[in-house]
Motif scaffolding. Structure first.
Motif, PDB file in Angstrom:
ATOM      1  N   ASP A  78       0.811  -1.224   0.000  1.00 14.88           N
ATOM      2  CA  ASP A  78       0.000   0.000   0.000  1.00 14.88           C
ATOM      3  C   ASP A  78       0.842   1.270   0.000  1.00 14.88           C
ATOM      4  OD1 ASP A  78      -2.461  -1.286  -0.077  1.00 14.88           O
ATOM      5  OD2 ASP A  78      -2.548  -1.468   2.104  1.00 14.88           O
ATOM      6  N   ASN A  79       1.919   1.305   0.784  1.00 13.81           N
ATOM      7  CA  ASN A  79       2.703   2.526   0.938  1.00 13.81           C
ATOM      8  C   ASN A  79       4.107   2.465   0.359  1.00 13.81           C
ATOM      9  OD1 ASN A  79       0.641   3.851   2.340  1.00 13.81           O
ATOM     10  ND2 ASN A  79       1.281   2.919   4.263  1.00 13.81           N
ATOM     11  N   TYR A  80       4.500   1.309  -0.155  1.00 11.80           N
ATOM     12  CA  TYR A  80       5.856   1.177  -0.675  1.00 11.80           C
ATOM     13  C   TYR A  80       5.957   0.050  -1.689  1.00 11.80           C
ATOM     14  CZ  TYR A  80       5.725  -1.924   3.404  1.00 11.80           C
ATOM     15  OH  TYR A  80       5.350  -2.845   4.351  1.00 11.80           O
ATOM     16  N   THR A 110       5.060   2.435 -11.028  1.00 13.75           N
ATOM     17  CA  THR A 110       4.527   3.412 -10.073  1.00 13.75           C
ATOM     18  C   THR A 110       3.349   4.183 -10.665  1.00 13.75           C
ATOM     19  OG1 THR A 110       6.180   5.085 -10.677  1.00 13.75           O
ATOM     20  CG2 THR A 110       6.701   3.627  -8.830  1.00 13.75           C
ATOM     21  N   PHE A 142       0.581   3.518  -8.066  1.00 17.83           N
ATOM     22  CA  PHE A 142       0.607   4.635  -7.123  1.00 17.83           C
ATOM     23  C   PHE A 142       0.204   5.952  -7.780  1.00 17.83           C
ATOM     24  CE2 PHE A 142       3.654   1.527  -5.451  1.00 17.83           C
ATOM     25  CZ  PHE A 142       3.164   1.368  -4.178  1.00 17.83           C
ATOM     26  N   LYS A 178      -0.639   8.860  -5.443  1.00 17.57           N
ATOM     27  CA  LYS A 178      -0.567   8.324  -4.080  1.00 17.57           C
ATOM     28  C   LYS A 178       0.909   8.277  -3.673  1.00 17.57           C
ATOM     29  CE  LYS A 178      -2.159   4.286  -1.461  1.00 17.57           C
ATOM     30  NZ  LYS A 178      -1.080   4.007  -0.608  1.00 17.57           N
ATOM     31  N   PHE A 212       4.418   7.142  -2.073  1.00 20.60           N
ATOM     32  CA  PHE A 212       5.004   5.831  -1.808  1.00 20.60           C
ATOM     33  C   PHE A 212       6.497   5.976  -1.560  1.00 20.60           C
ATOM     34  CE2 PHE A 212       6.021   6.394  -6.193  1.00 20.60           C
ATOM     35  CZ  PHE A 212       7.160   5.652  -6.428  1.00 20.60           C
ATOM     36  N   ASP A 224       6.107   3.644   6.064  1.00 18.99           N
ATOM     37  CA  ASP A 224       4.718   3.925   6.474  1.00 18.99           C
ATOM     38  C   ASP A 224       4.612   5.304   7.128  1.00 18.99           C
ATOM     39  OD1 ASP A 224       3.563   1.552   5.537  1.00 18.99           O
ATOM     40  OD2 ASP A 224       3.932   0.488   7.421  1.00 18.99           O
ATOM     41  N   VAL A 236       5.011   8.343   4.466  1.00 22.66           N
ATOM     42  CA  VAL A 236       3.914   8.656   3.530  1.00 22.66           C
ATOM     43  C   VAL A 236       2.677   9.193   4.250  1.00 22.66           C
ATOM     44  CG1 VAL A 236       4.661   7.020   1.776  1.00 22.66           C
ATOM     45  CG2 VAL A 236       2.982   6.311   3.466  1.00 22.66           C
TER      46      VAL A 236
END
Length: 121
Positions: free
Chosen positions: A16-18, A41, A45, A48, A50, A117, A120
């Motif tokens: 989700d974040n990376y 990406t 993403f 979003k 990341f 985490d 972001v």
């Protein structure tokens, strides 16, 4: 979300974040490899934030020009290198000079995940 992508030069796991990347043994990472990262990406993403995390378990080299293009990815908030190898960490310290966003070196993946985490949010 967790999706695994395999390319001839690396394996990527999308979270989700990376994005977690493991470059394959002996690869010389050059700008054309970075084009793949940009495509991935842009797919996973879009608008979003990341973090890019590279788990350096194999021996490979990176053309510093890659970092100039990578740092231009607008929603990329940071770059993490994870390794227990002394030489990989020394190389990362040199590479860090070519990257103009947060760049951290870790020995444990879990620490890199936590950092990503927090970065972001």
């Amino acid at each position: 979300m967790k999706e695994i992508l395999t390319f001839d030069f690396c394996d990527m796991t999308i979270y989700d974040n990376y994005i977690l990347v493991i470059i394959k043994e002996g690869v010389n990472v050059i700008p054309k490899h970075n084009d793949v990262l940009v495509e991935v990406t842009n797919t996973y993403f879009v608008d979003k934030p990341f973090v890019y995390i590279t788990h350096r378990i194999n021996s490979y080299s990176v053309d510093p020009k890659v970092y100039f293009k990578t740092s231009k990815i607008k929603n990329l908030k940071g770059f993490a290198v994870v390794s227990n190898n002394f030489q990989a960490k020394k190389n990362a310290q040199i590479e860090q000079r070519f990257f103009n966003k947060p760049f951290k070196i870790f020995t444990k993946l879990s620490d890199a995940f936590t950092w990503a985490d927090n970065l972001v949010k």
